[in-house]
Enzyme design. Structure first.
Site, PDB file in Angstrom:
ATOM      1  N   ARG A  49       0.974  -1.200  -0.107  1.00 52.28           N
ATOM      2  CA  ARG A  49       0.157  -0.027  -0.118  1.00 52.28           C
ATOM      3  C   ARG A  49       0.979   1.272  -0.004  1.00 52.28           C
ATOM      4  O   ARG A  49       0.663   2.142  -0.748  1.00 52.28           O
ATOM      5  CB  ARG A  49      -0.777  -0.057   1.048  1.00 52.28           C
ATOM      6  CG  ARG A  49      -1.914   1.069   1.209  1.00 52.28           C
ATOM      7  CD  ARG A  49      -3.101   0.885   0.176  1.00 52.28           C
ATOM      8  NE  ARG A  49      -2.827   1.602  -1.052  1.00 52.28           N
ATOM      9  CZ  ARG A  49      -3.083   0.922  -2.324  1.00 52.28           C
ATOM     10  NH1 ARG A  49      -3.967   0.013  -2.209  1.00 52.28           N
ATOM     11  NH2 ARG A  49      -2.870   1.493  -3.473  1.00 52.28           N
ATOM     12  N   LYS A  76       2.668  24.551  -3.255  1.00 49.75           N
ATOM     13  CA  LYS A  76       1.303  23.814  -3.097  1.00 49.75           C
ATOM     14  C   LYS A  76       1.308  22.440  -3.134  1.00 49.75           C
ATOM     15  O   LYS A  76       0.876  21.687  -3.840  1.00 49.75           O
ATOM     16  CB  LYS A  76       0.266  24.260  -3.802  1.00 49.75           C
ATOM     17  CG  LYS A  76       0.031  25.818  -3.582  1.00 49.75           C
ATOM     18  CD  LYS A  76      -1.288  26.224  -4.609  1.00 49.75           C
ATOM     19  CE  LYS A  76      -1.446  27.883  -4.376  1.00 49.75           C
ATOM     20  NZ  LYS A  76      -2.511  28.396  -5.454  1.00 49.75           N
ATOM     21  N   LYS A  87       4.117  38.440  -2.573  1.00 48.41           N
ATOM     22  CA  LYS A  87       2.905  38.336  -2.816  1.00 48.41           C
ATOM     23  C   LYS A  87       1.980  39.629  -2.277  1.00 48.41           C
ATOM     24  O   LYS A  87       2.474  40.537  -1.701  1.00 48.41           O
ATOM     25  CB  LYS A  87       2.316  37.184  -2.152  1.00 48.41           C
ATOM     26  CG  LYS A  87       2.998  35.908  -2.573  1.00 48.41           C
ATOM     27  CD  LYS A  87       2.671  35.409  -3.832  1.00 48.41           C
ATOM     28  CE  LYS A  87       1.401  34.820  -3.885  1.00 48.41           C
ATOM     29  NZ  LYS A  87       0.945  33.967  -4.962  1.00 48.41           N
ATOM     30  N   GLU A 131       4.324  40.029  -7.208  1.00 48.87           N
ATOM     31  CA  GLU A 131       3.017  39.649  -7.745  1.00 48.87           C
ATOM     32  C   GLU A 131       2.499  41.181  -7.971  1.00 48.87           C
ATOM     33  O   GLU A 131       2.361  41.946  -7.096  1.00 48.87           O
ATOM     34  CB  GLU A 131       2.310  38.925  -6.672  1.00 48.87           C
ATOM     35  CG  GLU A 131       0.757  38.775  -7.263  1.00 48.87           C
ATOM     36  CD  GLU A 131      -0.025  37.799  -6.197  1.00 48.87           C
ATOM     37  OE1 GLU A 131       0.097  36.485  -6.324  1.00 48.87           O
ATOM     38  OE2 GLU A 131      -0.486  38.519  -5.289  1.00 48.87           O
ATOM     39  N   ASP A 152      -1.141  38.294 -11.815  1.00 46.97           N
ATOM     40  CA  ASP A 152      -1.733  37.438 -11.084  1.00 46.97           C
ATOM     41  C   ASP A 152      -3.475  37.541 -11.718  1.00 46.97           C
ATOM     42  O   ASP A 152      -4.151  38.631 -11.591  1.00 46.97           O
ATOM     43  CB  ASP A 152      -1.914  37.758  -9.486  1.00 46.97           C
ATOM     44  CG  ASP A 152      -2.788  36.905  -8.903  1.00 46.97           C
ATOM     45  OD1 ASP A 152      -2.741  35.356  -8.940  1.00 46.97           O
ATOM     46  OD2 ASP A 152      -3.537  37.193  -7.962  1.00 46.97           O
TER      47      ASP A 152
END
Length: 278
Positions: A94, A129, A161, A190, A211
């Site tokens: 697994r 992410k 950001k 950004e 963005d």
């Protein structure tokens, strides 16, 4: 940073716990077996060495061989096998498959995005992410799918950001502070619109992240960049789909980043089919 072996041992300990009750109850210790990895849908195998390491950590007597290569598109069929003592083979199945399916899914989705870009100037980037503690493997899977890695972590690049801009008091102030903090790291900022792009270019950004801009705005941003600071690279991000990518590439941006490569990649369907020996 934990080593790969430490992470794999932790994953095995999570799954096996005090012992694989089913296998210990049903399989005699002397039983040997052979199991084949079956690719049940087309895709890009990734994580082959990791899956093999899972079995090696459980029992050095398990032998894994592959007929596929990482990063190479394959149609359905057998891509490898593992032979040896049946008990550890079953106990490791697994964890090995979870990693193999996950990483192959990332590589496959990446390859589909690279293909959609059409092989021109624009390169595909991943993001941060990722699954905590498995980022290195997931970013390697992106590379095997033909993509390019963005930052590995917060320490190897400056990416200002929207929240940084708000906290610093504006785009220019944020970029100037970043420049004063480090002369070694590239500074990316950004921006939400073309006015923000112009400000970032005049403030001295090395790369600008565009963005959630429309395709028309991306093309306008490229024209502004070419006029004001042609050496600065542009990265498009936000609401990227396979259908949209050819249009984004046509705008002339240098990069497009897609978080879905790692946060939403579906697992590639791979099974492990076992037959007993002796």
């Amino acid at each position: 940073m934990l080593s790969l072996d430490d992470r794999l041992r932790a994953a095995l300990a999570e799954d096996i716990g005090r012992g694989d009750a089913t296998t210990l109850a049903t399989i005699p210790p002397e039983q040997t077996a052979r199991a084949e990895f079956l690719l049940k849908e087309p895709g890009v195998p990734s994580g082959l060495a990791v899956a093999a390491r899972v079995f090696a950590l459980l029992d050095p007597g398990l032998r894994v061989t592959w007929s596929a290569r990482e990063g190479e598109w394959r149609e359905r069929g057998v891509i490898g096998s593992v032979t040896g003592p049946a008990r550890p083979l079953l106990s490791g199945e697994r964890v090995a498959l979870n990693l193999l399916q996950r990483l192959s899914g990332i590589a496959t989705l990446t390859q589909r995005h690279v293909d959609a870009l059409g092989g021109g100037h624009t390169r595909l980037l991943d993001t941060r992410k990722t699954t905590p503690l498995w980022r290195d493997l997931e970013k390697e899977a992106v590379r095997q799918g033909g993509g390019t890695n963005h930052r590995a972590g917060l320490d190897d690049g400056i990416l200002i950001k929207d929240n940084h801009v708000a906290a610093a008091g504006g785009i220019t102030a944020a970029i100037q502070r970043a420049r004063g903090h480090s002369y070694l790291l590239k500074v990316e900022c950004e921006v939400p619109d073309v006015a923000g792009l112009e400000e970032a270019l005049r403030a001295g950004a090395d790369r600008v992240l565009l963005d959630n801009m429309s395709d028309d705005l991306l093309a306008e941003a490229v024209r502004v960049r070419d006029r004001l600071a042609p050496d600065v690279t542009l990265e498009a991000s936000g609401n990227m789909t396979l259908e949209r990518l050819p249009h984004v590439a046509a705008s002339g941006v240098d990069f497009v980043s897609v978080g879905a490569l790692t946060h939403s990649a579906p697992a590639l369907d791979i099974s492990l089919n076992l037959t007993l020996e002796n």
